[in-house]
Each structure stands twice: as C-alpha cells, then as structure tokens.
Design a protein around this motif. Structure first.
Motif, PDB file in Angstrom:
ATOM      1  N   GLU A   1     -22.010  44.666 -25.883  1.00 36.14           N
ATOM      2  CA  GLU A   1     -23.000  43.600 -25.987  1.00 36.14           C
ATOM      3  C   GLU A   1     -24.356  44.175 -26.344  1.00 36.14           C
ATOM      4  O   GLU A   1     -24.792  45.175 -25.781  1.00 36.14           O
ATOM      5  N   VAL A   2     -25.018  43.526 -27.289  1.00 35.69           N
ATOM      6  CA  VAL A   2     -26.372  43.868 -27.705  1.00 35.69           C
ATOM      7  C   VAL A   2     -27.168  42.569 -27.771  1.00 35.69           C
ATOM      8  O   VAL A   2     -26.662  41.544 -28.230  1.00 35.69           O
ATOM      9  N   GLY A   3     -28.414  42.611 -27.323  1.00 35.47           N
ATOM     10  CA  GLY A   3     -29.250  41.421 -27.402  1.00 35.47           C
ATOM     11  C   GLY A   3     -29.255  40.632 -26.113  1.00 35.47           C
ATOM     12  O   GLY A   3     -28.520  40.922 -25.165  1.00 35.47           O
ATOM     13  N   SER A   4     -30.084  39.591 -26.088  1.00 34.43           N
ATOM     14  CA  SER A   4     -30.332  38.837 -24.866  1.00 34.43           C
ATOM     15  C   SER A   4     -29.518  37.560 -24.795  1.00 34.43           C
ATOM     16  O   SER A   4     -29.304  36.877 -25.801  1.00 34.43           O
ATOM     17  N   ASP A   5     -29.065  37.264 -23.584  1.00 34.39           N
ATOM     18  CA  ASP A   5     -28.408  35.992 -23.324  1.00 34.39           C
ATOM     19  C   ASP A   5     -29.416  34.865 -23.574  1.00 34.39           C
ATOM     20  O   ASP A   5     -30.602  35.003 -23.299  1.00 34.39           O
ATOM     21  N   GLY A   6     -28.955  33.759 -24.115  1.00 30.94           N
ATOM     22  CA  GLY A   6     -29.842  32.654 -24.436  1.00 30.94           C
ATOM     23  C   GLY A   6     -30.104  32.528 -25.916  1.00 30.94           C
ATOM     24  O   GLY A   6     -30.495  31.465 -26.404  1.00 30.94           O
ATOM     25  N   ASN A   7     -29.922  33.626 -26.669  1.00 27.51           N
ATOM     26  CA  ASN A   7     -30.037  33.570 -28.126  1.00 27.51           C
ATOM     27  C   ASN A   7     -28.712  33.120 -28.734  1.00 27.51           C
ATOM     28  O   ASN A   7     -27.670  33.106 -28.068  1.00 27.51           O
TER      29      ASN A   7
ATOM     30  N   ASP B   1     -15.479  31.141 -21.843  1.00 29.26           N
ATOM     31  CA  ASP B   1     -15.839  30.729 -20.482  1.00 29.26           C
ATOM     32  C   ASP B   1     -16.417  31.891 -19.687  1.00 29.26           C
ATOM     33  O   ASP B   1     -17.439  31.748 -19.004  1.00 29.26           O
ATOM     34  N   ALA B   2     -15.769  33.057 -19.764  1.00 27.55           N
ATOM     35  CA  ALA B   2     -16.176  34.203 -18.956  1.00 27.55           C
ATOM     36  C   ALA B   2     -17.552  34.735 -19.353  1.00 27.55           C
ATOM     37  O   ALA B   2     -18.312  35.219 -18.501  1.00 27.55           O
ATOM     38  N   LEU B   3     -17.892  34.634 -20.638  1.00 29.13           N
ATOM     39  CA  LEU B   3     -19.163  35.173 -21.132  1.00 29.13           C
ATOM     40  C   LEU B   3     -20.218  34.085 -21.352  1.00 29.13           C
ATOM     41  O   LEU B   3     -21.265  34.337 -21.946  1.00 29.13           O
ATOM     42  N   ASN B   4     -19.906  32.870 -20.884  1.00 31.20           N
ATOM     43  CA  ASN B   4     -20.846  31.748 -20.980  1.00 31.20           C
ATOM     44  C   ASN B   4     -21.259  31.466 -22.418  1.00 31.20           C
ATOM     45  O   ASN B   4     -22.443  31.315 -22.737  1.00 31.20           O
TER      46      ASN B   4
ATOM     47  N   TYR C   1     -30.462  37.870 -32.144  1.00 29.45           N
ATOM     48  CA  TYR C   1     -29.124  37.381 -31.841  1.00 29.45           C
ATOM     49  C   TYR C   1     -28.494  38.179 -30.702  1.00 29.45           C
ATOM     50  O   TYR C   1     -28.690  39.387 -30.588  1.00 29.45           O
ATOM     51  N   ARG C   2     -27.727  37.498 -29.884  1.00 32.37           N
ATOM     52  CA  ARG C   2     -26.858  38.167 -28.924  1.00 32.37           C
ATOM     53  C   ARG C   2     -25.573  38.526 -29.660  1.00 32.37           C
ATOM     54  O   ARG C   2     -24.961  37.678 -30.299  1.00 32.37           O
TER      55      ARG C   2
END
Length: 309
Positions: free
Chosen positions: A38-44, A107-110, A72-73
């Motif tokens: 994973e790279v980047g912020s949740d919410g993007n 689901d697991a990664l929202n 981007y996430r």
C-alpha cells in the motif's frame, strides 16, 4: 542476455524507492492471510493492481511510485493461485471464486470503488469483475491482454497448452529463456537470482499447473460479459508480446466496444516494466480524464483505436 536501458534504470530506481515508500501489510480473508502493498493515504481515490499468473504484488512496486503528485491510494494484492505462494485450500481458482475473494478484499480494506489495473491473465478477472460489479469500478486498465479466449486456445497446440509447456522448466536456462521472451530488450539479471526463482517455481509446479486448468476452464465466461463493462476502459499491449497477435489486439473492440486501445511499440509482455514512464503517464491521464488524449505521432506507442464517446 540484454543490456541496461534508461527504462530499466528507471524501473530499478522506482523499485528500490518503493521499499521506503510502500508498506507491506497483511489482512485476514476467510481465516487466510492475504499480503498486499500500500502506498498513499486512505480517503483518496484508490488504484487496485492485479498481477498475472505466476507473479506477485511486487511486480507493481515501481509503477505504484508514479502517482505521488496526484494523491491516489495504491494497493497491490497477492492473488490466490496467481501468486505461487498463496492459493485456495478447498476451492477452485475460477473467475467466480476469485470474484468473491475480491469482494472480501474490498470489505477488508474499506474500498467502495477503485480504478482497477490488471496484467496478463488477470485481465480476464478484471473484465469479469468490472462487468458484474459495475458500482465498484471507476475505471479499468488492462495491460497485455493475452489471446486465450478462443476455443482453439484450449486445444493441444493452442495458447494455453503452449504456455503450460513453456513454464514447465527443466533447467535454469529454460527459465531464463522464458523470462527473456517477456521483454523486447530483456534486462540483465544475475543467474543466481534466476536459479533462486527456478527452484521456487519447481516447488510449486504441480499445484500451479492445476490452478492454470481451473482458471482457464472458467475463462470462456468472460466472453459473455465483456460488452457489459460500462466504465472507462484502457487497454495497453506491447507490439512484441508473444501472447497477443496484432489481429487479436485489433479485435478487442469487438469484445470491448468503448475501449481505448494503445499498442506500445517498444514493449513485449510487460510494457509497465519496459516503458514505465509512458505507461504511468498515460494511466495518470486516463484515470483523471477517462481517456488518453494527444498521443498520435509518438514513436513510443501506436494509437490503435478509440471508439468511446
């Protein structure tokens, strides 16, 4: 065995940088552990990367670094069966089962919806998923779509039979030959690394051949769903790809009437590794605008066709 080009250097630099920027994580799916980067912020907005058969999430490391300025996430997952070290224990690796597994990843990664990117055989899964879960896919990008959809592909001497034979390595040199076949200009890799990969490959070979059969048995299911893909769709193939003929690439608009198809002139089966700057540049524009504009006349790629409105 090839030479180091500027493109190879850029891939290596991004790959090295990814170990400082990308985070390796785990998530539990049905009491099984799935590994992902994973790279980047949740919410993007999220870009979800799917690797092909016999590969793993790490193949996307360099490309995942190419979106830093756009917020981007980015997530790359190890796909059961396609990743040699991760497979279903009691289920077939069919399109339906892999689709259900992707639902659980969402689901697991929202994840509500994503820009989906897939390579090689997993472009079939991406196509099927985009057609059957339209609300979850903002856009889809298919890289190196292989010609394994025709009925002849399933027969002796067909594409799948040839692929099975090609990956049934007897020696390290067989593995090197297969690796080199994936590139127009293969990078120079130490033989010790090829030997390590060869030994790992041989350990999983019997299981992998069974998984190939399970997946390709369900591949014809994609044919009835391609025209149901409604999201913006970009298809990238290399003109020197041994698994995609010119005639097949030119026929993709029959399957995907609204797709934009771009053929890279200096690439084989892995254009994101051979022409990384161009691939990321096109993909950045595509996911921002829903299409790629102003690429005619470039020596790096051929604007094959674009019929989207």
């Amino acid at each position: 065995m090839g030479y180091v080009t500027q493109e190879h250097f850029q891939v290596a630099s991004r790959h090295f940088a990814s170990y400082f920027k990308g985070k390796s994580k785990k998530v539990s799916i049905d009491d099984d552990v799935c590994k992902y980067l994973e790279v980047g912020s949740d919410g993007n907005e999220t870009i979800l990367f799917l690797h092909g058969l016999g590969s793993n999430k790490s193949m996307w490391r360099s490309q995942m670094q190419g979106y830093c300025d756009f917020g981007y996430r980015r997530i790359a997952v190890d796909i059961p069966g396609a990743c040699l070290e991760h497979s279903f224990e009691s289920r077939k690796h069919s399109l339906n089962e892999l689709g259900r597994w992707l639902d659980k990843i969402f689901d697991a990664l929202n994840l509500e919806n994503v820009h989906l990117v897939a390579h090689s055989t997993m472009t079939l899964l991406a196509s099927y998923y985009a057609a059957t879960r339209q609300d979850k896919i903002i856009s889809a990008s298919l890289i190196s779509v292989p010609d394994i959809w025709s009925s002849s592909a399933m027969l002796p001497g067909g594409a799948i039979d040839n692929f099975r034979k090609a990956i049934d390595f007897k020696t390290v040199d067989d593995a090197i030959d297969f690796f080199n076949m994936m590139f127009l200009d293969p990078p120079t890799i130490p033989k010790a690394l090829h030997r390590l990969s060869f030994n790992q490959h041989k350990q999983h070979m019997d299981l992998f051949l069974r998984i190939i059969d399970e997946f390709t048995e369900s591949a014809p299911l994609v044919m009835s769903h391609t025209r149901k893909v409604k999201c913006p769709l970009l298809i990238i193939n290399g003109v020197h790809d041994p698994y995609s003929s010119d005639s097949f690439v030119n026929s993709l608009h029959w399957h995907f009437p609204a797709a934009q198809v771009v053929t890279f002139s200096k690439s084989g089966h892995v254009p994101m590794l051979e022409q990384p700057v161009e691939v990321v540049g096109l993909h950045n524009e595509f996911i921002r605008h829903g299409c790629v504009r102003n690429i005619k006349g470039s020596q790096n790629y051929i604007h094959s066709s674009y019929s989207a409105g």
